[in-house]
Design a protein around this motif. Structure first.
Motif, PDB file in Angstrom:
ATOM      1  N   SER A  27      -4.928   0.140  -7.892  1.00  0.00           N
ATOM      2  CA  SER A  27      -4.849   1.167  -8.941  1.00  0.00           C
ATOM      3  C   SER A  27      -5.730   0.817 -10.127  1.00  0.00           C
ATOM      4  O   SER A  27      -6.410   1.675 -10.689  1.00  0.00           O
ATOM      5  N   ALA A  28      -5.715  -0.464 -10.519  1.00  0.00           N
ATOM      6  CA  ALA A  28      -6.513  -0.906 -11.662  1.00  0.00           C
ATOM      7  C   ALA A  28      -7.999  -0.741 -11.390  1.00  0.00           C
ATOM      8  O   ALA A  28      -8.752  -0.232 -12.235  1.00  0.00           O
ATOM      9  N   CYS A  29      -8.421  -1.156 -10.211  1.00  0.00           N
ATOM     10  CA  CYS A  29      -9.844  -1.026  -9.858  1.00  0.00           C
ATOM     11  C   CYS A  29     -10.269   0.435  -9.838  1.00  0.00           C
ATOM     12  O   CYS A  29     -11.319   0.812 -10.399  1.00  0.00           O
ATOM     13  N   ASN A  30      -9.467   1.273  -9.215  1.00  0.00           N
ATOM     14  CA  ASN A  30      -9.789   2.693  -9.126  1.00  0.00           C
ATOM     15  C   ASN A  30      -9.816   3.346 -10.501  1.00  0.00           C
ATOM     16  O   ASN A  30     -10.679   4.178 -10.800  1.00  0.00           O
ATOM     17  N   LEU A  31      -8.873   2.977 -11.356  1.00  0.00           N
ATOM     18  CA  LEU A  31      -8.793   3.536 -12.701  1.00  0.00           C
ATOM     19  C   LEU A  31     -10.083   3.286 -13.484  1.00  0.00           C
ATOM     20  O   LEU A  31     -10.530   4.131 -14.271  1.00  0.00           O
ATOM     21  N   LEU A  32     -10.700   2.114 -13.237  1.00  0.00           N
ATOM     22  CA  LEU A  32     -11.914   1.745 -13.952  1.00  0.00           C
ATOM     23  C   LEU A  32     -13.187   2.207 -13.242  1.00  0.00           C
ATOM     24  O   LEU A  32     -14.285   2.024 -13.761  1.00  0.00           O
ATOM     25  N   GLY A  33     -13.031   2.794 -12.044  1.00  0.00           N
ATOM     26  CA  GLY A  33     -14.177   3.357 -11.339  1.00  0.00           C
ATOM     27  C   GLY A  33     -14.678   2.556 -10.163  1.00  0.00           C
ATOM     28  O   GLY A  33     -15.733   2.884  -9.598  1.00  0.00           O
ATOM     29  N   LEU A  34     -13.967   1.510  -9.771  1.00  0.00           N
ATOM     30  CA  LEU A  34     -14.376   0.689  -8.637  1.00  0.00           C
ATOM     31  C   LEU A  34     -13.732   1.169  -7.346  1.00  0.00           C
ATOM     32  O   LEU A  34     -12.571   1.595  -7.348  1.00  0.00           O
ATOM     33  N   GLU A  35     -14.465   1.081  -6.249  1.00  0.00           N
ATOM     34  CA  GLU A  35     -13.874   1.239  -4.919  1.00  0.00           C
ATOM     35  C   GLU A  35     -13.122  -0.044  -4.589  1.00  0.00           C
ATOM     36  O   GLU A  35     -13.457  -1.124  -5.088  1.00  0.00           O
ATOM     37  N   ILE A  36     -12.123   0.061  -3.718  1.00  0.00           N
ATOM     38  CA  ILE A  36     -11.332  -1.109  -3.359  1.00  0.00           C
ATOM     39  C   ILE A  36     -11.539  -1.439  -1.889  1.00  0.00           C
ATOM     40  O   ILE A  36     -11.605  -0.549  -1.034  1.00  0.00           O
ATOM     41  N   ALA A  37     -11.701  -2.711  -1.609  1.00  0.00           N
ATOM     42  CA  ALA A  37     -11.805  -3.190  -0.227  1.00  0.00           C
ATOM     43  C   ALA A  37     -10.890  -4.389  -0.071  1.00  0.00           C
ATOM     44  O   ALA A  37     -10.824  -5.249  -0.962  1.00  0.00           O
ATOM     45  N   ASP A  38     -10.175  -4.438   1.037  1.00  0.00           N
ATOM     46  CA  ASP A  38      -9.225  -5.513   1.280  1.00  0.00           C
ATOM     47  C   ASP A  38      -9.735  -6.392   2.420  1.00  0.00           C
ATOM     48  O   ASP A  38     -10.057  -5.889   3.502  1.00  0.00           O
ATOM     49  N   LEU A  39      -9.823  -7.701   2.176  1.00  0.00           N
ATOM     50  CA  LEU A  39     -10.259  -8.616   3.221  1.00  0.00           C
ATOM     51  C   LEU A  39      -9.075  -8.960   4.120  1.00  0.00           C
ATOM     52  O   LEU A  39      -8.093  -9.544   3.669  1.00  0.00           O
ATOM     53  N   ASP A  40      -9.164  -8.608   5.379  1.00  0.00           N
ATOM     54  CA  ASP A  40      -8.201  -9.030   6.387  1.00  0.00           C
ATOM     55  C   ASP A  40      -8.799 -10.245   7.083  1.00  0.00           C
ATOM     56  O   ASP A  40      -9.736 -10.127   7.872  1.00  0.00           O
ATOM     57  N   GLU A  41      -8.271 -11.422   6.779  1.00  0.00           N
ATOM     58  CA  GLU A  41      -8.874 -12.648   7.297  1.00  0.00           C
ATOM     59  C   GLU A  41      -8.846 -12.707   8.825  1.00  0.00           C
ATOM     60  O   GLU A  41      -9.706 -13.350   9.440  1.00  0.00           O
TER      61      GLU A  41
END
Length: 396
Positions: free
Chosen positions: A79-93
């Motif tokens: 939510s924080a990243c999106n609020l500031l304009g960033l796309e979010i990506a999650d690393l699945d190890e």
């Protein structure tokens, strides 16, 4: 809240060292830097509530690495990243080349070509989580200095084996709102108490993060737990030092009732004994799965000796005027709801459900404020620009 007063308040604080920096432990930051994060969190929240865009990026990635399960922190970071304009990506190890021997140096640099912030949660093993986060940050710093990375992403701890900074910062902002300001927290008694849980191996980073932060605010902090459930010695010493400098107090007791007596805030939360967590780390390192199973049974049996450590209605009556604020990082083990016997009575939890959810709601703004202050060179000017900009967040 008055947005202009928040910006004015920010202008009086010395927080410049946050720019192009990382965030790992609250006690590594000055109190003015922490106050700047709280202030900007309120300002960004105000922007959203007035339907004003808080975007400071028009592209870029916020990358999350969760080495343990998460709901609130995972979505708060997104939510924080999106609020500031960033796309979010999650690393699945499990889906990465880490399983094929990719080094931490390679992983850190390969993720970071377009990344502006990387949030890492690694809280399961004593002596490992904070070390991993620091080594990750060192790796991206080396990549930046070598010219491999054209920008250096900020690294945020979303929880480690020592501290849970975004949680503790969010909880504290909730307390300040609830009691009418940070100045009202000075002298308040807060009980950080162990509580019974039928589960195994919960991190120490919540109680440690709590006593490490609240002692800096002049609060009267009491850490309560049964014998054998001690936290790290280093954090105890930090809490003692903080209390002495702030004019507050810090006490450790093996009596839950003593901790709750006349408390203004209570946080009954289970954690595993430090000695057990050290043993678990060693056993995992050795690949001793039988030893791990044996340790789990041993710890569950030890927990069961302390089922009376529960936040009940009777315990709450011991607090100041019987009306202390109940807090918890969630999810709580609720007796008769999520488990047969747990940390808190269902009636207590239900009575404070609204406050608990409000407490959790501050975390996205805390994370957004950390990113904001570490990426924006002139935060005061940028906040004023965002506030006066006519672009609405929702164009509906």
């Amino acid at each position: 809240m008055d947005f202009n007063k928040l910006v004015e308040q920010l202008s009086k604080l010395d927080y410049k060292n946050l720019y192009h920096n990382d965030f790992f432990l609250t006690w590594d930051k000055s109190l003015e830097e922490l106050n700047a994060i709280w202030t900007v969190a309120d300002a960004i929240r105000q922007l959203r509530e007035e339907n004003k865009s808080a975007k400071i990026f028009d592209s870029g990635l916020g990358i999350s690495i969760f080495r343990d399960n998460s709901t609130r922190t995972r979505f708060s970071f997104a939510s924080a990243c999106n609020l500031l304009g960033l796309e979010i990506a999650d690393l699945d190890e499990q889906k990465s080349q880490i399983a094929h021997g990719e080094t931490l140096m390679e992983t850190a640099n390969m993720l970071s070509f377009m990344a502006d912030v990387i949030g890492i949660r690694d809280d399961k093993f004593i002596g490992k989580g904070h070390t991993y986060q620091k080594e990750f940050a060192d790796s991206v710093q080396e990549g930046f200095e070598d010219g491999v990375l054209k920008q250096r992403p900020t690294v945020l701890s979303l929880q480690c084996d020592i501290d849970h900074p975004t949680q503790m910062m969010a909880d504290t902002l909730h307390f300040a709102h609830y009691f009418g300001g940070f100045d009202k927290l000075k002298g308040k008694k807060i009980a950080m108490s162990w509580a019974y849980s039928p589960s195994y191996g919960k991190p120490l980073s919540v109680p440690q993060g709590g006593v490490g932060l609240w002692t800096r605010l002049g609060m009267d902090v009491v850490l309560a737990h049964p014998e054998g459930y001690e936290i790290m010695d280093d954090v105890n010493e930090i809490a003692k030092k903080n209390a002495k400098e702030s004019g507050g107090s810090y006490k450790v007791t093996n009596d839950m009732k003593e901790a709750f007596k006349d408390a203004d805030i209570v946080i009954p939360k289970s954690w595993a004994p430090y000695a057990f967590m050290e043993r678990r780390t060693d056993l995992y390192g050795q690949g001793d799965w039988d030893g791990i199973d044996k340790l789990e049974k041993e710890l569950l049996a030890e927990n069961a000796n302390h089922k009376d450590w529960e936040c009940t209605e009777e315990m709450m009556k011991l607090t100041r005027n019987g009306k202390a604020l109940y807090g918890h990082p969630l999810p709580a083990d609720i007796t008769g709801v999520s488990c047969k016997e747990g940390e808190v009575a269902a009636s207590v939890f239900d009575r404070y459900r609204k406050e608990l959810y409000q407490e959790a709601s501050f975390k996205p703004y805390i994370i957004a404020a950390m990113i904001f202050l570490m990426k924006v060179k002139d935060p005061e000017a940028k906040l004023n620009e965002l506030y006066t900009n006519s672009t609405p967040r929702l164009n509906g």
